[in-house]
Design an enzyme around this catalytic site. Structure first.
Site, short mmCIF file in Angstrom:
data_model
loop_
_atom_site.label_atom_id
_atom_site.label_comp_id
_atom_site.label_asym_id
_atom_site.label_seq_id
_atom_site.Cartn_x
_atom_site.Cartn_y
_atom_site.Cartn_z
N HIS A 188 0.84 -1.20 0.00
CA HIS A 188 0.00 0.00 0.00
C HIS A 188 0.87 1.25 0.00
CE1 HIS A 188 -2.42 3.16 1.99
NE2 HIS A 188 -3.41 2.64 1.26
N ARG A 207 10.31 36.78 0.07
CA ARG A 207 9.83 37.07 1.43
C ARG A 207 11.02 37.57 2.23
NH1 ARG A 207 7.42 31.39 0.09
NH2 ARG A 207 9.43 31.57 -0.93
N GLY A 223 -2.09 37.25 -2.86
CA GLY A 223 -1.56 36.24 -1.94
C GLY A 223 -2.73 35.32 -1.61
N ASN A 277 -2.93 32.38 -0.30
CA ASN A 277 -2.97 31.64 0.97
C ASN A 277 -3.74 32.43 2.02
OD1 ASN A 277 -1.15 30.20 -0.50
ND2 ASN A 277 0.57 30.42 0.91
N CYS A 299 0.64 35.07 -6.36
CA CYS A 299 1.85 34.51 -5.75
C CYS A 299 1.58 33.58 -4.58
CB CYS A 299 2.82 35.62 -5.34
SG CYS A 299 2.16 36.71 -4.08
#
Lengths: 756, 756
Positions: free
Chosen positions: A340, A446, A651, A653, A716
């Site tokens: 599996h 960032r 952005g 997220n 982004c």
């Protein structure tokens, strides 16, 4: 019922009959029509079969007469009653389907052909029954109709040996008869190559093919597509172009972009000299390192926080699938290539070492032993799914290269792509990986990620923890030099490609010391008392850091941070511009904005700093300023915001977090239940939620473009590396996407497919 | 320049001259026109004055001739040159304006009338200069125009005594001459009453009035409106209606709804037998209790968390205003009735005790002494701003009653109001207060707030901390009885008015033990080891609880909680319905939804529980189900959601948090800087952000109504008690608002004004 491969001549099918050709039936018909010797075959639909059964109680024989005539046609060539085979022919493979029944005697009387007590009719009945009812009862009329169209094949049984093989090699993708996993490659006559070329061209994918070989003569029985690894798929696609079976555009549109990720595994940089602590089977290629977790929940939590982890279990089962998806790599004590763990790892493209015999896991106590060493959750391991080695600690990994078939495919894809692909990266390593994968710029650097080395982290903490402007200014002074050097190198590597620098946006809690030991170390390095540091940490602790004092709010409350950062960016740009032909293209992005006034405030200060730097009049540095839209309000006010910036970038997220009101860190406690109960169709942090977050983006794009027709628009968030999301983004009229380095090839291919 | 009160006859003003009548000039003109003896007065604009000065260098005398002729008209009655007075006449009061200059000799020669070296022209020049430039430089052309229209008054000086008085009592609102704060009420002839009635009718508010009294003859000099407390304002408004000066509608539209809050102060329930620890001056009425804070930042933090606090300082200054607004009450060591603390407290309606002599505050060390006792931040105090008493601890407070003038005013307001006003309340005390204030139903009963007593909190903690379904079910069983009794009482008190019960939505971190002592107590009460409890607390701790496992997510992951709660609500409804004539109207609200599938999931289960309860076919209980929209995604998907519910209600607090990406708990660290730097026009948690959050609501209302024309729509965030927000909501076509009990009168009046 009708013959798709009659014993003599061609089939003569109506348009409605052609529409019924699903699964194997389709390939049998097409191969037969192409003139390759094919076993005589009849198609019978469930509707026809049900009607044949109904006729029996009505003592009607019209349909039965037709059916028996069809059966007769199977043997038209030589007139002797053949043995028959009954096969299902589903449109998509389904584990519960009845295996082929062969060697059934032809019915002796017409009634025998429809009597379920007799072998032929019994086999047909059981074949239909094995289809079952698919789906969860919501189909209604449509589902009834689909059921009536299910088909079963009745074939003459061919003389000679029945042989199974693949049309292409499952690993290399090379054309020619190849072994099916778990079987020997049979000896086949030369004439099979014509069949292989025919099927490969018609299907455009790897096929498992069944033929009868009788004294050097090949007769086609059936075929079905098989899933192979992405590498073989890409090799095959490129090979078809080179053989002129396809044009490049066909290859671009036919390869599943999401599976490219499998081909882009990292590998161990230099395992020489380092001894594995254990060896298992490398059942899914690629190397992975991370902290040990023992269950799916912890794996999901690690992933949500952006950390790598290795799921360590005795063996995996269906309940582990979510955990395997969330883990960076998988290590099991038991199981092999077809276990599996192996199967799921290869499907999901996760490095996996299975059957490491010296491993024993005590999941309840969250501890495992490898040989005589004990490991706990949080300890680090590295695994190599290519050779099965397991190492202690996090070893350095090297990035895969793009070349050969995948390089050609991506090259073709660029011709039809209209949306640029950039990358989210700030370290030189990551940027170089992304460039080797074809990134056209940096869409998100960032800046706070440049502070992860110990001495820089100390400087950063000093700044975050400073009590007043004076202390903060002093701490900042210590950061300017680091930053200037970083930016100068970054711009130099990018050689004039655009570099989007996001202003400082530290999620404070990720940068601050947490446990006693860290607090003591930090206090020592800052030269303050432990008690004073604890008090300060308590004061700046946030209830909801995700929605706290971050992003543009930092720039506005502490303008000295903004000043430092812009000075470092500009000094870095100036330094890089002196050593290269292309002008440096700097984009400064203001994060976490919710109002146009925030953007105006930062823009005014940025322009004044730029003005003082003398770069405003330089043609060596192209400077632009933009806003990161990651809050619902910013999307609604995109018109106001757009009118004062050069670009906006979504952005996705954080936009997903705020639009849904979900903290990604905390989501694991309910997301699994949500998916199990069907509340979410898919995880909104993996594929963009088109109806909510997507509409937010659509509103913002429309308002932004209306207010500023020259606006550049990018995306982004992590969704920019997800094929389903990319297809949605491609319809929005944006200029670029920016994704993780490893996802750049996925984005290039998906966006090319979307433009095609 | 022109006469608004010529020495003889009426003024003869052009339309453009009438437009120039701002401030005192307006009242002088209107009193004069009404035939009351008024001192001769000339208006001169800055434009005219500038032109008069410009003429001097051009040796032109046309305007000067007109000016001198005007001055002559002041004395037309008796021909002798009077003494003159020069006054400013600003549209709104401004502390920097020049005080009146009186006793200026009339100019002897025409040139003296314009020569700034001479007394009259110098006074005029200085009066204009005292206006300064208002605003921050953004006005442009408009500001220039406003400046040119500034006016100065030149008046004859009347013979006799100059007397100052109010048209109505500043505290009771009663008509008649009343003392100005800090002055004695002068002896005035009877004839002043005609002037008072005239001014009161024309101005419709309290006026400070200046007259000359000469041998029993009253001559009007000037008047300006004064701000009085809301009680006096309401009494005066009602009195005007009773005197038939106004119709009720005038009173409804003219009273400032936001100031009603001042009238609705709590008072100490029974201070008898409890001795104050200190006495100061009660400088702003009402009682308040809460924890001690020593600075504005802590006060803001307390307020953000919904906690009451008393700001304790030596004395207040302008930098304390934000803290005073955030505090529930204010206690100072120094100052009196007219101190900064007193003035601001009365304006903002906060209870305040000033000048408590035995208090000394050491703000730096966050400690204060009252007499010989020491208090630290977090200790509790109660103050009574009516009599100046200070008590240790949090004493019980009694709610104000509505009656008299305010009762009449609100009664009139209901006639023109079309939007219902409900309240956010769940305790019987709060509900009764709200009903006494005219609430028409409960718009938000936060079910988790019913668990604040110690033994219930233990039961609630047991449920939250349970490790599995079995333990949770056991903990829940202990809660059903409490809940059933609560709901039964609540429905009984509401006597058939709608009651909106929000499903359990605990912000976990507020319900869990935090410090060592609490953790030990909780462990003991749950019968578990402290270490085990700590581990459990760590596991369920959330990074961003605001966006975590809450609201509908709890109902879906732990359906047994939903089951318990609905059963308790239904049992309570059944019990209440047996003892009253009106059917019980229960609205069950699903909180924190982001998708229609969540609502469908809960609705299906709720309907099945309802079905089993037998209440579905009862006409004694009217049951409806709805969704709380407090997330951007829920607003966008309001169409889908509306199609499966009876009502929606906007939770504007959380919608503001998610739309802006601001945690209200954490906002104080940057909100002050944001307001100082002009980033936010106003605090979005006080007045609804119309352009962002407001648009979200507009989108949802439009989509909800389109999908379900019978949809009931409410608003239940704290904004529903804010007049500016209420005016916005009134334009949205909603059915009701629901606010805190004390805000019900504010909402009633504001919504009546908005419908007028």
């Amino acid at each position: 019922m009708f013959a798709i491969a009659p014993a003599t001549g061609k089939a003569n099918l109506s348009a409605s009959q052609l529409k019924l050709l699903a699964g194997k039936a389709r390939w049998i018909f097409r191969v037969g029509e192409a003139g390759f010797p094919t076993i005589p075959t009849i198609v019978i639909t469930r509707a026809a079969w049900d009607e044949l059964q109904a006729e029996r109680s009505r003592r009607d024989i019209r349909l039965r007469t037709h059916w028996v005539a069809c059966l007769f046609r199977l043997v038209q060539a030589d007139g002797k009653p053949p043995l028959l085979a009954v096969r299902t022919s589903a449109a998509s493979h389904n584990g519960g389907l009845m295996p082929a029944r062969t060697g059934i005697a032809a019915p002796a009387a017409p009634e025998d052909a429809v009597d379920p007590a007799r072998p032929l009719a019994r086999a047909i009945k059981e074949a239909f029954e094995s289809y079952g009812f698919s789906g969860g009862g919501w189909g209604g009329a449509r589902q009834e109709e689909d059921r009536a169209r299910q088909i079963v094949l009745v074939q003459a049984v061919a003389e000679g040996e029945t042989e199974l093989f693949l049309t292409r090699n499952a690993t290399t993708g090379a054309l020619g008869p190849a072994a099916v996993d778990g079987y020997q490659l049979p000896l086949l006559p030369e004439s099979v190559n014509a069949l292989i070329a025919l099927l490969d061209a018609k299907a455009g994918r790897h096929m498992a093919c069944l033929v009868a070989v009788n004294r050097g003569r090949v007769q086609f029985l059936s075929a079905r597509p098989v899933q192979v690894n992405a590498g073989a798929e890409v090799e095959a696609a490129v090979d078809r172009v080179e053989r002129k079976v396809w044009i490049p555009q066909n290859a671009v549109t036919r390869v599943d972009a999401s599976r490219l990720v499998q081909m882009l595994h990292p590998r161990l940089k230099s395992p020489e000299g380092i001894s594995p602590i254990a060896m298992g089977l490398g059942v899914s290629p690629g190397a992975a390192s991370g902290v040990i977790v023992f269950n799916a929940e912890d794996a999901a939590r690690m992933r949500a926080r952006g950390n790598h982890c290795i799921l360590v279990v005795n063996e995996t089962g269906p309940s582990d699938i979510e955990g395997m998806k969330a883990a960076t790599g998988i290590l099991t004590a038991r199981g092999g290539m077809t276990s599996h763990a192996g199967v799921i790892a290869r499907i999901t493209g996760k490095p996996c070492v299975a059957g490491a015999r010296t491993l024993s896991v005590n999941a309840a106590d969250m501890v495992c032993r490898i040989g005589d060493r004990e490991f706990r959750a949080g300890d680090r391991l590295t695994i190599d799914g290519t050779d099965g080695a397991v190492y202690v600690g996090a070893l350095p990994l090297a990035q895969p290269q793009i070349g050969g078939a995948i390089g050609k495919l991506l090259g073709w894809s660029d011709a039809s792509r209209t949306i640029a692909v950039r990358t989210n990266a700030e370290t030189i390593d990551a940027v170089q990986t992304a460039l080797s994968f074809g990134a056209q710029g940096i869409g998100l650097a960032r800046s706070e990620h440049m502070f992860f080395s110990p001495e820089r982290l100390a400087a950063l903490r000093r700044m975050i923890l400073s009590e007043n402007e004076e202390a903060r200014s002093k701490a900042i002074a210590g950061l300017v030099d680091y930053q200037t050097g970083d930016y100068s190198t970054l711009f130099a590597v990018m050689q004039g490609r655009p570099v989007n620098v996001r202003l400082f946006d530290p999620p404070l809690h990720e940068f601050l010391p947490r446990n006693d030991e860290e607090i003591e170390d930090t206090a020592a390095s800052l030269g303050v008392a432990v008690r004073a540091l604890r008090l300060r940490l308590e004061r700046i602790a946030e209830v909801n850091p995700m929605l706290g004092h971050r992003g543009v709010r930092l720039a506005i409350t502490y303008p000295e941070i903004l000043q430092m950062q812009l000075q470092a960016v500009l000094a870095g740009a100036r330094a890089a511009s002196e050593n290269q032909a292309e002008p440096v293209a700097v984009e400064v992005m203001v994060p976490f904005v919710s109002t146009a006034t925030e953007v105006a405030w930062v823009r005014e200060r940025a322009m004044s700093i730029l003005d003082n730097s003398g770069l405003l009049r330089s043609d060596r540095v192209r400077f632009s300023i933009g806003a990161m839209l990651e809050l619902p309000r910013a999307c609604l006010r995109a018109g106001d915001i757009a009118s004062m910036v050069d670009f906006i970038s979504f952005g996705t997220n954080d936009l997903t977090q705020t639009t849904f009101g979900i903290s990604r860190d905390d989501a694991p406690t309910f997301l699994a239940a949500y998916q199990r109960k069907g509340i979410y169709e898919r995880d909104p942090f993996v594929s963009i939620d088109e109806k909510g977050v997507g509409e937010m983006i659509e509103i913002a794009v429309a308002r932004g473009r209306a207010a500023n027709p020259g606006l550049k628009i990018g995306i982004c968030g992590e969704h920019a590396g997800d094929p389903a999301s990319l297809r949605f983004f491609a319809g929005l009229g944006i200029d670029y996407v920016s994704c993780a380095p490893y996802r750049v090839p996925v984005a290039r291919l998906t966006l090319a497919q979307a433009s095609a």
